[in-house]
Design an enzyme around this catalytic site. Structure first.
Site, PDB file in Angstrom:
ATOM      1  N   ALA A 201     -11.712  -5.734   3.669  1.00  0.00           N
ATOM      2  CA  ALA A 201     -12.475  -6.661   4.504  1.00  0.00           C
ATOM      3  C   ALA A 201     -13.407  -7.462   3.607  1.00  0.00           C
ATOM      4  CB  ALA A 201     -13.268  -5.885   5.550  1.00  0.00           C
TER       5      ALA A 201
ATOM      6  N   SER B  37      -2.356  -1.692   3.793  1.00  0.00           N
ATOM      7  CA  SER B  37      -3.425  -1.949   4.756  1.00  0.00           C
ATOM      8  C   SER B  37      -4.721  -2.277   4.020  1.00  0.00           C
ATOM      9  CB  SER B  37      -3.625  -0.702   5.615  1.00  0.00           C
ATOM     10  OG  SER B  37      -4.408  -0.972   6.742  1.00  0.00           O
ATOM     11  N   PRO B  38      -5.583  -3.106   4.611  1.00  0.00           N
ATOM     12  CA  PRO B  38      -6.883  -3.368   3.974  1.00  0.00           C
ATOM     13  C   PRO B  38      -7.695  -2.087   3.870  1.00  0.00           C
ATOM     14  CG  PRO B  38      -6.793  -4.310   6.191  1.00  0.00           C
ATOM     15  CD  PRO B  38      -5.412  -3.864   5.870  1.00  0.00           C
TER      16      PRO B  38
ATOM     17  N   ARG C 254      -3.810   5.453   3.187  1.00  0.00           N
ATOM     18  CA  ARG C 254      -4.088   6.640   2.377  1.00  0.00           C
ATOM     19  C   ARG C 254      -2.936   7.009   1.451  1.00  0.00           C
ATOM     20  NH1 ARG C 254      -6.623   7.305   7.241  1.00  0.00           N
ATOM     21  NH2 ARG C 254      -8.769   8.097   7.237  1.00  0.00           N
TER      22      ARG C 254
ATOM     23  N   GLN D  86      -8.161 -10.312   4.163  1.00  0.00           N
ATOM     24  CA  GLN D  86      -8.736 -10.023   5.466  1.00  0.00           C
ATOM     25  C   GLN D  86     -10.136 -10.636   5.521  1.00  0.00           C
ATOM     26  OE1 GLN D  86     -10.228  -6.058   6.812  1.00  0.00           O
ATOM     27  NE2 GLN D  86      -8.615  -6.212   8.360  1.00  0.00           N
TER      28      GLN D  86
ATOM     29  N   TYR E 137     -16.366  -4.123  14.376  1.00  0.00           N
ATOM     30  CA  TYR E 137     -17.071  -5.187  13.673  1.00  0.00           C
ATOM     31  C   TYR E 137     -17.281  -6.377  14.608  1.00  0.00           C
ATOM     32  CZ  TYR E 137     -16.261  -2.075   9.777  1.00  0.00           C
ATOM     33  OH  TYR E 137     -16.244  -0.970   8.965  1.00  0.00           O
TER      34      TYR E 137
END
Length: 362
Positions: free
Chosen positions: A61, A24-25, A326, A103, A184
């Protein structure tokens, strides 16, 4: 015992990803020069995750414009100097057999903040911050008030996403993701809690979704027919009267019609006061619902930490892939370990590390 489907390839357009356990980003806030150029930290961080067996490795991001950064310490892809350094990182990810994704992001009213270990809240202009922008002049709780974007500026945001996509492809990235989640800018336009506009970008769901759909259309035009395009969405604001799962399913369907291939389902981030029932697997149901409602492939996220959890999500058809954050930070070789614990033999072990493979030793 779960099956080995988690470790089977998946095809998106012309790209084959070696397995369905993805990175994941994750923002690193490690650009000390404040110029958006990725550093050796990013090479080591992302490279280790590719080396550790992940199928797809996604960047943090990465801002499509300087004012789109969450913090001064963010990476960007708004100029060629940044893209040139990203190429080195992408080449290393490819060398480990993983798929490289970026991303593309704009933080909107949640921009110009301090990283967690350098301060709190909005970074003032005097201290190197900047005036933030948003669909409406409505601040995120505890942050400075943003300035409402003009329609001309909105068109500029769309152009920034398209230009960033073009640079990303030039840097060798295999797949692109539009960040439409976590409060965002794109999410700010989608939610009626942050978008109070009365023009063609506000009011109805169709109008609030207009920016996202224009970005999807523009990025797809840059990507052509071969490159996968993912969209990350927050499935709900977790607040009454806010963006919700039904909205997400509807807009995801519209985005698919404009060229989005895959949806990455998270939640929250728009409202600081939201009460979110955080627990293992708490967001998987959002992915399942969007998959059922759109017929498009999805990945699940959210406190997925155990190999058997990830495998069962894919086995049960709840999602087509799983993104982990994580647990990859705790163990960059989580994918190799997960395969071992699930009884899957992988050929993606780095030859330098094969002496460390788990074996049944007498």
């Amino acid at each position: 015992m779960p099956s080995a489907k988690l470790f089977t390839p998946v095809d998106i357009r012309d790209v084959q990803i070696r397995n369905r356990l993805w990175v994941s980003p994750m923002c690193q806030y490690s650009v000390e020069e404040w110029d958006g150029v990725p550093t050796d930290w990013h090479l080591a961080h992302l490279g280790s995750l590719a080396r550790g067996g992940a199928g797809l490795v996604m960047t943090e991001a990465s801002a499509v414009s300087p004012e789109g950064r969450i913090t001064n310490w963010d990476t960007g892809i708004w100029n060629d100097s940044q893209a040139q350094v990203w190429r080195r990182i992408v080449d290393f990810i490819h060398g480990q057999g993983a798929t490289a994704a970026v991303q593309l992001a704009h933080a909107g009213r949640k921009a110009s903040t301090y990283r967690e270990w350098s301060g709190h809240g909005t970074q003032s202009v005097e201290d190197g911050g900047w005036q933030t922008v948003a669909p409406s002049a409505v601040a995120f709780d505890g942050y400075a008030e943003p300035r409402e974007l003009t329609q001309e500026e909105i068109r500029g945001v769309v152009a920034d996403f398209a230009a960033a996509a073009r640079r990303a492809l030039g840097a060798g990235f295999d797949a692109l993701e539009i960040h439409g989640a976590h409060g965002y800018l794109v999410h700010q336009f989608l939610s009626p809690l942050s978008n109070l506009r009365t023009d063609e970008y506000g009011g109805s769901l169709e109008n609030r979704a207009r920016l996202l759909l224009e970005i999807v259309r523009a990025v797809r035009a840059e990507a052509g027919d071969a490159v996968p395009l993912l969209v990350r969405l927050s499935a709900t604001d977790w607040v009454d009267g806010g963006w919700n799962l039904d909205d997400t399913i509807t807009v995801a369907g519209w985005a698919a019609a404009e060229g989005a291939d895959w949806f990455d389902l998270s939640s929250g981030g728009l409202v600081a006061r939201a009460s979110i029932p955080v627990k293992p697997l708490y967001q998987v149901g959002f992915a399942t619902a969007v998959r059922a409602g759109t017929g498009k492939p999805v990945n699940a996220v959210g406190l997925i930490t155990k190999p058997e959890e990830a495998a069962q999500i894919v086995d049960n058809g709840e999602a087509d892939a799983v993104m982990v954050a994580r647990e990859f930070l705790r163990d960059p070789h989580f994918a190799l370990r997960a395969a071992h614990e699930l009884g899957v033999e992988l050929d993606s072990w780095p030859p330098q590390y094969t002496r460390a493979k788990w074996r049944n030793e007498a």
